[in-house]
Design a protein around this motif. Sequence first.
Motif, mmCIF file in Angstrom:
data_model
loop_
_atom_site.group_PDB
_atom_site.id
_atom_site.type_symbol
_atom_site.label_atom_id
_atom_site.label_comp_id
_atom_site.label_asym_id
_atom_site.label_seq_id
_atom_site.Cartn_x
_atom_site.Cartn_y
_atom_site.Cartn_z
ATOM 1 N N LEU A 150 0.967 -1.045 0.057
ATOM 2 C CA LEU A 150 0.017 -0.026 -0.136
ATOM 3 C C LEU A 150 0.891 1.121 -0.081
ATOM 4 N N PRO A 151 0.270 2.308 -0.380
ATOM 5 C CA PRO A 151 0.951 3.671 -0.176
ATOM 6 C C PRO A 151 1.653 3.793 1.220
ATOM 7 N N ASP A 152 2.820 4.364 1.321
ATOM 8 C CA ASP A 152 3.733 4.544 2.622
ATOM 9 C C ASP A 152 3.097 4.629 3.930
ATOM 10 N N PRO A 153 2.444 5.735 4.147
ATOM 11 C CA PRO A 153 1.883 5.920 5.629
ATOM 12 C C PRO A 153 0.769 4.803 5.867
ATOM 13 N N ILE A 154 0.139 4.202 5.110
ATOM 14 C CA ILE A 154 -0.880 3.419 5.445
ATOM 15 C C ILE A 154 -0.460 1.855 5.563
ATOM 16 N N HIS A 155 -0.976 1.393 6.579
ATOM 17 C CA HIS A 155 -0.709 0.186 7.194
ATOM 18 C C HIS A 155 -1.942 -0.850 6.750
ATOM 19 N N SER A 156 -3.040 -0.556 6.856
ATOM 20 C CA SER A 156 -3.998 -1.540 6.313
ATOM 21 C C SER A 156 -5.214 -0.725 5.781
ATOM 22 N N GLN A 157 -5.840 -1.506 4.722
ATOM 23 C CA GLN A 157 -7.090 -0.991 4.392
ATOM 24 C C GLN A 157 -8.200 -2.035 4.415
ATOM 25 N N SER A 182 -0.581 -0.448 15.449
ATOM 26 C CA SER A 182 1.060 -0.628 15.903
ATOM 27 C C SER A 182 1.668 -1.892 15.571
ATOM 28 N N PHE A 183 0.949 -2.939 15.838
ATOM 29 C CA PHE A 183 1.505 -4.227 15.485
ATOM 30 C C PHE A 183 1.999 -4.290 14.169
ATOM 31 N N LEU A 184 1.315 -3.726 13.123
ATOM 32 C CA LEU A 184 1.401 -3.812 11.774
ATOM 33 C C LEU A 184 2.646 -2.943 11.606
ATOM 34 N N THR A 185 2.418 -1.672 12.212
ATOM 35 C CA THR A 185 3.872 -0.793 12.003
ATOM 36 C C THR A 185 5.221 -1.469 12.426
ATOM 37 N N GLN A 186 5.045 -1.932 13.822
ATOM 38 C CA GLN A 186 6.286 -2.709 14.123
ATOM 39 C C GLN A 186 6.949 -3.765 13.223
ATOM 40 N N ASN A 187 6.115 -4.465 12.771
ATOM 41 C CA ASN A 187 6.291 -5.691 11.957
ATOM 42 C C ASN A 187 6.566 -5.292 10.304
ATOM 43 N N LEU A 242 -6.363 -12.065 13.686
ATOM 44 C CA LEU A 242 -5.597 -11.508 12.509
ATOM 45 C C LEU A 242 -4.161 -11.301 12.836
ATOM 46 N N GLN A 243 -4.194 -10.758 14.197
ATOM 47 C CA GLN A 243 -2.564 -10.569 14.291
ATOM 48 C C GLN A 243 -1.938 -12.073 14.514
ATOM 49 N N LEU A 244 -2.299 -12.664 15.193
ATOM 50 C CA LEU A 244 -1.765 -14.306 15.442
ATOM 51 C C LEU A 244 -1.602 -14.735 13.978
ATOM 52 N N SER A 245 -2.451 -14.673 13.080
ATOM 53 C CA SER A 245 -2.279 -15.301 11.605
ATOM 54 C C SER A 245 -1.207 -14.905 11.016
ATOM 55 N N LEU A 246 -0.958 -13.154 11.086
ATOM 56 C CA LEU A 246 0.027 -12.794 10.579
ATOM 57 C C LEU A 246 1.398 -12.967 11.012
ATOM 58 N N ASN A 247 1.399 -13.166 12.353
ATOM 59 C CA ASN A 247 2.649 -13.440 13.036
ATOM 60 C C ASN A 247 3.313 -14.869 12.790
ATOM 61 N N LYS A 248 2.084 -15.760 12.654
ATOM 62 C CA LYS A 248 2.419 -17.126 12.273
ATOM 63 C C LYS A 248 2.969 -17.241 10.895
ATOM 64 N N ASN A 249 2.358 -16.263 10.036
ATOM 65 C CA ASN A 249 2.791 -16.666 8.622
ATOM 66 C C ASN A 249 4.092 -15.595 8.409
ATOM 67 N N SER A 250 4.354 -14.721 9.053
ATOM 68 C CA SER A 250 5.675 -14.234 8.921
ATOM 69 C C SER A 250 6.774 -14.884 9.607
ATOM 70 N N ASN A 251 6.413 -15.530 10.718
ATOM 71 C CA ASN A 251 7.539 -16.679 11.078
ATOM 72 C C ASN A 251 7.757 -17.900 10.057
ATOM 73 N N HIS A 252 6.655 -18.160 9.467
ATOM 74 C CA HIS A 252 6.911 -19.142 8.484
ATOM 75 C C HIS A 252 7.902 -18.767 7.326
ATOM 76 N N ALA A 253 7.660 -17.440 6.998
ATOM 77 C CA ALA A 253 8.388 -16.883 5.763
ATOM 78 C C ALA A 253 9.862 -17.049 5.986
ATOM 79 N N THR A 254 10.261 -16.664 7.424
ATOM 80 C CA THR A 254 11.837 -16.749 7.588
ATOM 81 C C THR A 254 12.373 -17.978 7.860
ATOM 82 N N ASP A 255 11.293 -19.011 8.157
ATOM 83 C CA ASP A 255 11.980 -20.324 8.325
ATOM 84 C C ASP A 255 12.738 -20.790 7.096
#
Length: 137
Positions: A44-51, A87-92, A124-137
């Motif tokens: 998404l365009p820069d300052p936006i974290h979710s739509q 803030s979760f989306l911004t941090q991650n 949704l946070q848990l799902s995104l967390n899980k998916n981002s952890n799998h991406a780094t494995d």
Amino acid sequence: MAHSDYSFPKSDRLCSHTLINQLFAEGKSFVCYPFRVVYKKSNLPDPIHSQVLFSVSKKRFKRAVMRNLLKRRCREAYRLNREEFASFLTQNNQQITFALVYIAREELGYSVIEKGIKKTLTKLQLSLNKNSNHATD
């Protein structure tokens, strides 16, 4: 809290037909009553974290007045409870588009919808967390 935390600007709403079609074609989904959530990581365009997109079935709620009332309740509950999620989306460093599809068969009160929104955002946070952890494995 800044002034923008209290508003729900157009930039936070999912309006692009292209993005909406991509979301429903390629997105992952889960059910968290009273919502079915379809989400997809997006650029998404820069300052936006979710739509976000809110949807209420015309088949279940024939009258537009009722559909609009339910969407207003959902939007308001999301607006008031999105802080932690944002803030979760911004941090991650993640950007997502997601749709909240109202699946209850009856009109629910605001407090029930708000509880559902809170539960949904947490899941949704848990799902995104899980998916981002799998991406780094």
